[in-house]
Write an enzyme that holds these catalytic residues in place. Structure first.
Site, PDB file in Angstrom:
ATOM      1  N   ILE A 124       0.846  -1.201   0.000  1.00  0.00           N
ATOM      2  CA  ILE A 124       0.000   0.000   0.000  1.00  0.00           C
ATOM      3  C   ILE A 124       0.880   1.250   0.000  1.00  0.00           C
ATOM      4  O   ILE A 124       1.854   1.328   0.743  1.00  0.00           O
ATOM      5  CB  ILE A 124      -1.006   0.002   1.176  1.00  0.00           C
ATOM      6  CG1 ILE A 124      -1.863   1.269   1.142  1.00  0.00           C
ATOM      7  CG2 ILE A 124      -0.351  -0.152   2.520  1.00  0.00           C
ATOM      8  CD1 ILE A 124      -3.167   1.164   1.923  1.00  0.00           C
ATOM      9  N   THR A 127       2.383   7.247   1.552  1.00  0.00           N
ATOM     10  CA  THR A 127       3.396   8.277   1.802  1.00  0.00           C
ATOM     11  C   THR A 127       4.051   8.770   0.505  1.00  0.00           C
ATOM     12  O   THR A 127       4.317   7.983  -0.408  1.00  0.00           O
ATOM     13  CB  THR A 127       4.490   7.701   2.730  1.00  0.00           C
ATOM     14  OG1 THR A 127       3.845   7.145   3.877  1.00  0.00           O
ATOM     15  CG2 THR A 127       5.485   8.759   3.163  1.00  0.00           C
ATOM     16  N   PRO A 129       7.171  11.705  -1.093  1.00  0.00           N
ATOM     17  CA  PRO A 129       8.396  12.381  -0.635  1.00  0.00           C
ATOM     18  C   PRO A 129       8.083  13.648   0.156  1.00  0.00           C
ATOM     19  O   PRO A 129       8.744  13.951   1.136  1.00  0.00           O
ATOM     20  CB  PRO A 129       9.129  12.709  -1.949  1.00  0.00           C
ATOM     21  CG  PRO A 129       8.622  11.696  -2.921  1.00  0.00           C
ATOM     22  CD  PRO A 129       7.211  11.385  -2.526  1.00  0.00           C
ATOM     23  N   GLU A 248      -3.761  -1.671  11.305  1.00  0.00           N
ATOM     24  CA  GLU A 248      -2.324  -1.510  11.053  1.00  0.00           C
ATOM     25  C   GLU A 248      -1.597  -1.154  12.357  1.00  0.00           C
ATOM     26  O   GLU A 248      -0.542  -1.709  12.674  1.00  0.00           O
ATOM     27  CB  GLU A 248      -2.103  -0.407  10.011  1.00  0.00           C
ATOM     28  CG  GLU A 248      -0.630  -0.089   9.811  1.00  0.00           C
ATOM     29  CD  GLU A 248      -0.362   0.987   8.758  1.00  0.00           C
ATOM     30  OE1 GLU A 248      -1.327   1.436   8.100  1.00  0.00           O
ATOM     31  OE2 GLU A 248       0.806   1.356   8.587  1.00  0.00           O
ATOM     32  N   GLY A 345      26.680  -5.891  26.441  1.00  0.00           N
ATOM     33  CA  GLY A 345      27.972  -5.239  26.218  1.00  0.00           C
ATOM     34  C   GLY A 345      28.222  -5.051  24.731  1.00  0.00           C
ATOM     35  O   GLY A 345      27.277  -4.883  23.947  1.00  0.00           O
TER      36      GLY A 345
END
Ligand SMILES: Cc1cc2nc3c(=O)[nH]c(=O)nc-3n(C[C@H](O)[C@H](O)[C@H](O)COP(=O)(O)OP(=O)(O)OC[C@H]3O[C@@H](n4cnc5c(N)ncnc54)[C@H](O)[C@@H]3O)c2cc1C
Length: 385
Positions: A124, A127, A129, A248, A345
């Site tokens: 899908i 969005t 740029p 979602e 660590g």
């Protein structure tokens, strides 16, 4: 606390999936990680396992169920094994709800059998740029031809999960200008065939984490989209997006909780095996306190994720509740995974250790599907603020 969300069928599926991951994914996952993508053929194996058809009606080749519990188990089992299935998650979690909600009988017949068999993988594309959080600002356009047979699609999308392998992408595009009263008016959804002329895949994006997930840029230059591939009604796209974002967001919340739970197990095992100053790291009081505090946070996130799952399955999860679950579980996961990495660590910083990959993979949970800040705006609005 005893969990009540899963029954015997779910646990049997968990066993099958665990064995599948051990046999088919663990031995090759490092290769996928280095390549930065899951091989397309792997999706046929997932299809054979039946995971794409669980929530699809039997007449289209699915199991005819209505539940997200099997997806939930996939989140837990992949996180536990320190692997993932690349960009295929969007196929069921993101795309399927739109097909089920919007597709006509003819569209279901054309799309769902191939969806279930993995012949057509879906993604899908919302969005762009220039706009992510503010979806009403999208610039991609779809203009209906004079004879009404097709739309002409122009524009660009970015950050599209599954964008390299996808065969069909739900593209959100403007079919009419926004009105002064309603910026959200005029967006429509199209199931675009990625083999169409003028459709192109730009870069496969190089990401901090989720390296096996094929996140891509897409471009559309005069792409002819047949009118019969419009999903739902023209100009109502934003309304449809609003309806499906809750599932979602539940998926991201549940996935984040599952990652946090796995992180605690990785850290527990590592600190029991690793000797420092002549004793296992797990013997230090600090380690015990850190792991205990992380466990308590994970237990709380599990309760929220499970409850949201029940509400979602019952069709009752509201936008604000989903936002709340996403905000809480992803922020818990962020804290827990960081603390568990610290207990490893320097080895925790090495990609050969699953905790390092989890740390990088988890970071995006607070960004995609709507950022934590956007979740807060949704919750605040629901509070009447
Ligand atoms: C790995 C990955 C996979 C993705 N997959 C997909 C996909 O499959 N399909 C798809 O369509 N999209 C996808 N996305 C896009 C994702 O949903 C967006 O990145 C996200 O919604 C944020 O939009 P943006 O990146 O444009 O950030 P912006 O909107 O530019 O936000 C920048 C900053 O401004 C803050 N901000 C924005 N608005 C407000 C406000 N009102 N109040 C306070 N702060 C605000 C944000 O919280 C953020 O901190 C993906 C992204 C990533 C990273």
């Amino acid at each position: 606390m005893r969990r009540t969300v899963f029954n015997e069928d779910h646990e049997a599926f968990r066993e099958t999936l665990r064995a599948f991951i051990e046999a088919e994914v663990v031995p090759v996952f490092d290769d996928w990680f280095q390549a930065g993508i899951v091989p397309r053929e792997f999706y046929y194996k997932l299809a054979e396992l039946g995971v794409f058809g669980i929530n699809v009606d039997e007449e289209y080749g699915g199991a005819g169920l209505e539940t997200h519990k099997f997806e939930a188990i996939q989140y837990e089992e992949t996180a536990r094994a320190g692997v993932n299935f690349g960009g295929s998650g969007v196929h069921v979690l993101l795309a399927l709800p739109y097909i089920k909600m919007l597709a006509t009988e003819d569209q279901k017949k054309r799309w769902l059998p191939k969806f279930v068999s993995a012949e057509e993988m879906w993604a899908i594309a919302m969005t762009e740029p220039g706009t992510g959080s503010d979806l009403a600002g999208m610039k991609t356009t779809a203009k209906l031809s004079e004879d009404g047979t097709h739309y002409v699609l122009n524009g660009a999308k970015t950050f599209i999960t599954g964008g390299v392998h996808a065969d069909r992408v739900i593209v959100c595009a403007r079919t009419a200008p926004a009105t002064p009263e309603d910026r959200r008016h005029g967006i429509s959804l199209f199931a675009v065939d990625t083999k169409s002329e003028g459709y192109s895949i730009g870069r496969k994006l190089d990401k901090l984490g989720l390296r096996t997930s094929d996140t891509a840029e897409l471009a559309f230059v005069d792409v002819k989209v047949p009118a019969e591939d419009l999903m739902g009604e023209e100009n109502k796209g934003f309304y449809y997006l609003g309806k499906n974002l809750a599932s979602e967001r539940w998926g991201i919340a549940f996935g984040a909780y599952a990652q946090a739970k796995a992180a605690v197990e990785f850290a527990k095992k590592y600190t029991q095996d690793r000797t420092v100053f002549g004793q296992p790291v797990a013997a230090f009081q600090n380690t015990k306190f850190e792991l205990a505090a992380c466990k308590a946070e994970v237990d709380a996130a599990e309760a929220v994720a499970d409850r949201a799952l029940e509400a979602l399955d019952a069709g009752e999860l509201t936008a604000a509740e989903a936002a709340s679950a996403k905000l809480f579980c992803t922020e818990v996961a962020h804290r827990v995974i960081d603390r568990c990495l610290q207990l490893h660590g320097g080895y925790g910083y090495m990609n050969e250790y699953p905790i390092a990959r989890l740390y990088a993979d988890n970071r995006v949970n607070r960004i995609y599907g709507g950022t934590s800040e956007i979740m807060k705006t949704i919750i605040a609005k629901d509070m009447g603020l």
